[in-house]
Motif scaffolding. Structure first.
Motif, PDB file in Angstrom:
ATOM      1  N   GLU A  94      -6.744 -10.460  -0.977  1.00 16.15           N
ATOM      2  CA  GLU A  94      -6.128  -8.826  -0.052  1.00 16.15           C
ATOM      3  C   GLU A  94      -5.867  -8.513  -0.651  1.00 16.15           C
ATOM      4  O   GLU A  94      -5.552  -7.330  -0.544  1.00 16.15           O
TER       5      GLU A  94
ATOM      6  N   CYS B  77      -9.000   4.533  -3.267  1.00 19.72           N
ATOM      7  CA  CYS B  77      -9.683   5.980  -2.116  1.00 19.72           C
ATOM      8  C   CYS B  77      -9.193   7.039  -2.022  1.00 19.72           C
ATOM      9  O   CYS B  77      -9.252   7.992  -2.049  1.00 19.72           O
ATOM     10  N   TYR B  78      -7.576   6.726  -1.717  1.00 21.60           N
ATOM     11  CA  TYR B  78      -6.618   7.820  -1.034  1.00 21.60           C
ATOM     12  C   TYR B  78      -5.204   8.158  -2.508  1.00 21.60           C
ATOM     13  O   TYR B  78      -5.002   9.489  -2.278  1.00 21.60           O
TER      14      TYR B  78
ATOM     15  N   ALA C  25      -3.919   1.717  -7.966  1.00 22.91           N
ATOM     16  CA  ALA C  25      -4.393   0.753  -8.046  1.00 22.91           C
ATOM     17  C   ALA C  25      -4.803  -0.040  -9.832  1.00 22.91           C
ATOM     18  O   ALA C  25      -5.027  -1.527  -9.511  1.00 22.91           O
TER      19      ALA C  25
ATOM     20  N   ALA D   2       1.057  -0.907   0.398  1.00 19.58           N
ATOM     21  CA  ALA D   2      -0.433   0.184  -0.128  1.00 19.58           C
ATOM     22  C   ALA D   2       0.939   1.260  -0.153  1.00 19.58           C
ATOM     23  O   ALA D   2       0.159   2.192  -0.663  1.00 19.58           O
TER      24      ALA D   2
ATOM     25  N   GLU E 116      -8.352  -6.065  -2.356  1.00 22.86           N
ATOM     26  CA  GLU E 116      -9.102  -5.533  -1.646  1.00 22.86           C
ATOM     27  C   GLU E 116      -8.197  -4.358  -1.322  1.00 22.86           C
ATOM     28  O   GLU E 116      -8.657  -2.981  -0.833  1.00 22.86           O
ATOM     29  N   ILE E 117      -6.466  -4.588  -0.955  1.00 21.48           N
ATOM     30  CA  ILE E 117      -5.624  -3.178  -0.784  1.00 21.48           C
ATOM     31  C   ILE E 117      -5.253  -2.406  -1.621  1.00 21.48           C
ATOM     32  O   ILE E 117      -5.856  -1.583  -1.762  1.00 21.48           O
TER      33      ILE E 117
ATOM     34  N   LEU F 294      -8.206  -2.136  -3.875  1.00 25.78           N
ATOM     35  CA  LEU F 294      -9.440  -0.587  -3.417  1.00 25.78           C
ATOM     36  C   LEU F 294      -9.373   0.202  -2.655  1.00 25.78           C
ATOM     37  O   LEU F 294     -10.002   1.304  -3.424  1.00 25.78           O
ATOM     38  N   GLN F 295      -9.008  -0.213  -1.309  1.00 22.23           N
ATOM     39  CA  GLN F 295      -8.841   0.566  -0.552  1.00 22.23           C
ATOM     40  C   GLN F 295      -8.259   2.016  -1.069  1.00 22.23           C
ATOM     41  O   GLN F 295      -8.067   3.236  -0.304  1.00 22.23           O
ATOM     42  N   ALA F 296      -6.355   1.094  -1.179  1.00 25.55           N
ATOM     43  CA  ALA F 296      -6.267   2.565  -1.930  1.00 25.55           C
ATOM     44  C   ALA F 296      -5.875   3.567  -3.183  1.00 25.55           C
ATOM     45  O   ALA F 296      -6.052   4.502  -2.831  1.00 25.55           O
TER      46      ALA F 296
END
Length: 124
Positions: free
Chosen positions: A94, A104-105, A111, A67, A97-98, A100-102
């Protein structure tokens, strides 16, 4: 570095497990005068000291590292650390998901690039 410390040996073993001989022993063997000290510090300090600390597992450290590298735009290192993350037990789900989470920011391009890298890695 003339004498290898315990931390160096632990770091070399971890790098070998995560990245194979190409990312450990061969990286040292290929290093020239300018790059050798960097390889030695990475092996001893990063992988032999910091990665060996209690408090986070190698798996958790891999997830964080992927990340952070995505956020820093270090996509060549993302590719390397995806291999290490898989070796440390991080699942492809996993990693997705990392990403997708990253996203956002740090944004969609990072991504998307990381997702593409992982897909290519899993294919071959």
């Amino acid at each position: 570095m003339n004498e290898r410390s315990d931390a160096f040996e632990a770091g070399l073993e971890l790098r070998s497990r995560m990245f194979g001989p190409e990312g450990a022993e061969q990286a040292h063997a290929r290093a020239r005068e300018i790059g050798l000290p960097l390889q030695e510090y990475v092996t001893e300090f990063c992988f032999g000291d910091v990665w060996q600390r209690p408090g986070l597992t190698h798996r958790e450290r891999s997830m964080i590292t992927v990340a952070m590298l995505m956020g820093a735009g270090r996509m060549n290192q993302v590719k390397v650390h995806l291999q290490g993350a898989l070796a440390n037990g991080v699942t492809k789900e996993e990693l997705r998901e990392i990403f997708l989470q990253a996203m956002c920011y740090i944004g969609i391009p990072a991504a998307a690039e990381a997702t593409f890298m992982l897909e290519k890695m899993l294919e071959g």
